[in-house]
Design an enzyme around this catalytic site. Structure first.
Site, mmCIF file in Angstrom:
data_model
loop_
_atom_site.group_PDB
_atom_site.id
_atom_site.type_symbol
_atom_site.label_atom_id
_atom_site.label_comp_id
_atom_site.label_asym_id
_atom_site.label_seq_id
_atom_site.Cartn_x
_atom_site.Cartn_y
_atom_site.Cartn_z
ATOM 1 N N GLU A 34 0.838 -1.213 0.000
ATOM 2 C CA GLU A 34 0.000 0.000 0.000
ATOM 3 C C GLU A 34 0.868 1.258 0.000
ATOM 4 O OE1 GLU A 34 -2.659 0.422 3.365
ATOM 5 O OE2 GLU A 34 -3.594 2.215 2.561
ATOM 6 N N LYS A 38 -2.511 -2.052 -3.160
ATOM 7 C CA LYS A 38 -3.553 -1.207 -2.548
ATOM 8 C C LYS A 38 -3.158 0.254 -2.732
ATOM 9 C CE LYS A 38 -5.950 -0.261 1.817
ATOM 10 N NZ LYS A 38 -6.573 -0.850 2.996
HETATM 11 C C1 5MM Z 1 -7.847 1.375 8.880
HETATM 12 O O1 5MM Z 1 -6.859 2.357 8.686
HETATM 13 C C2 5MM Z 1 -5.540 1.943 8.346
HETATM 14 C C3 5MM Z 1 -4.514 2.782 9.020
HETATM 15 O O2 5MM Z 1 -4.573 2.634 10.347
HETATM 16 P P1 5MM Z 1 -3.472 3.379 11.264
HETATM 17 O O3 5MM Z 1 -3.260 4.746 10.671
HETATM 18 O O4 5MM Z 1 -4.134 3.418 12.567
HETATM 19 O O5 5MM Z 1 -2.238 2.533 11.229
HETATM 20 C C4 5MM Z 1 -5.252 2.200 6.876
HETATM 21 O O6 5MM Z 1 -3.980 1.760 6.501
HETATM 22 C C5 5MM Z 1 -6.265 1.564 6.032
HETATM 23 O O7 5MM Z 1 -6.121 0.159 6.039
HETATM 24 C C6 5MM Z 1 -6.193 2.038 4.591
HETATM 25 O O8 5MM Z 1 -5.565 3.269 4.438
HETATM 26 C C7 5MM Z 1 -7.589 2.139 4.065
HETATM 27 O O9 5MM Z 1 -8.344 2.957 4.911
HETATM 28 P P2 5MM Z 1 -9.188 4.119 4.266
HETATM 29 O O10 5MM Z 1 -9.957 4.674 5.433
HETATM 30 O O11 5MM Z 1 -8.224 5.071 3.637
HETATM 31 O O12 5MM Z 1 -10.074 3.443 3.232
#
Ligand code: 5MM
Length: 338
Positions: free
Chosen positions: A177, A219
């Site tokens: 990601e 991702k």
């Molecule tokens: C769920 O949020 C993840 C990040 O958590 P932390 O900042 O607490 O480590 C994040 O990596 C998430 O898996 C992805 O970015 C996708 O989340 P969004 O909200 O951007 O769809």
């Protein structure tokens, strides 16, 4: 039977299915719970995640896998069933966030480097035993007139590639990601340019580290305008620019691309995904790995109260269904009202 990396990766992007990113670290989930006036405790976090994983039809039909946080992969439901078993019983695959977060990068003001490589081999072996079959590592690339630097991009993609190689050694599919943030006032064209450079660097690094692309899931962010940009790219423009950048940079051997929502509204994240799939056929499956865009509605409906669980599950099932349709390119805006 042990499944191969290719088989797991394929199952993660099975038609009509996507990933639930429920891997908020303790600090992030506290922020989300603060917004609904709910105290973040081990039990409230468990109750919240448990009701999502027990939304059985949505999980069975639309959610191929769930990204968990270290606490959650070890947690048991109120009746003593491990949460991992509830996910597996719904035919979904447990996954785990293994990075230790984006930390300020020394010598590069305003930029971050994601940490967590030390001891990762051993941690992955343990997570495999706990049931994880895929993992996630998030690198953060911020945009301003003077950043990102090449040093930041290269350091982050090198770490992503080392993480991916270690995952595969342990029988775990890596989700890589590299998130180009939508904070700031930059245009969609600037996002395009930074995303292109980042993805090019990432796939060079993955090749350098002998990472099996067929057993890797990407991702990424979509190519969108910065939140504060005066002109916002429309849905069609976002879809076309995002596909264009992937066609330039993402090898066809990658089985699937699952987007992050990155702060987009629920419906916009769905509309963008749908518009991209309508541009197909494409070399890779295009689906979702949303955190906020899947959870904002159920969080609001739940508000930390037992009596709201059924309504919150309904809200979660609805978003999962809408994004499933979008992953097939068959979503319509009026379905949102239904
Ligand atoms: C769920 O949020 C993840 C990040 O958590 P932390 O900042 O607490 O480590 C994040 O990596 C998430 O898996 C992805 O970015 C996708 O989340 P969004 O909200 O951007 O769809």
């Amino acid at each position: 039977m042990t499944e191969s990396l290719e088989q797991i990766a394929k199952a993660m992007v099975a038609p009509g299915k996507g990933i639930l990113a429920a891997d908020e670290s303790s600090g992030t989930i506290k922020k989300r719970f603060d917004a609904i006036n709910t105290e973040s405790t081990e039990t409230s976090r468990r109750d919240y995640r448990e009701f999502m994983f027990r939304t059985t039809d949505a999980m069975k039909n639309h959610i191929s896998g769930v990204i968990l946080y270290d606490e959650t992969i070890r947690q048991k439901a109120a009746d003593g069933t491990p949460l991992v078993d509830i996910i597996k019983a719904a035919g979904s695959i447990p996954g785990i966030k293994v990075d230790a977060g984006a930390k300020p990068m020394a010598g590069f003001p305003g930029e971050t480097i994601t940490e967590g490589l030390d001891g990762l081999d051993e941690r992955l072996a343990e997570y495999y035993k706990l049931g994880a079959r895929f993992a996630k590592w998030r690198a953060v690339i911020d945009i301003s007139p003077v950043i990102p630097t090449n040093a930041c991009i290269e350091a982050n993609t090198e770490a992503l590639a080392r993480y991916a190689a270690l995952c595969q050694k342990n029988g775990i599919v890596p989700i890589v990601e590299p998130e180009v943030l939508m904070d700031g006032d930059h245009t969609a064209d600037r996002c395009f340019e930074v995303t292109e450079t980042t993805l090019r660097s990432l796939f060079n690094a993955l090749a350098r580290h002998n990472v099996l692309l067929e057993g890797t899931i990407l991702k990424p962010n979509m190519v969108v305008s910065g939140k504060k940009c005066a002109t916002q790219a429309g849905v069609q423009e976002v879809a076309e620019k995002t596909i264009k950048v992937f066609k330039r940079t993402v090898p066809a051997a990658i089985p699937g691309i699952v987007f992050l929502s990155g702060g987009q509204s629920d419906e916009l994240a769905t509309a963008h995904l749908d518009a991209m799939n309508k541009l197909g056929p494409l070399p890779w499956a295009l689906s979702f790995s949303y955190g906020r865009a899947l959870q904002a509605a159920p969080q609001k409906a739940w508000a930390g109260k037992k009596e709201n669980v059924a309504a919150a599950q309904k809200a979660f099932a609805h978003r999962a269904k809408m994004n499933s349709l979008a992953s097939l390119g068959t979503w319509k805006a009026d379905l949102e009202k239904a």
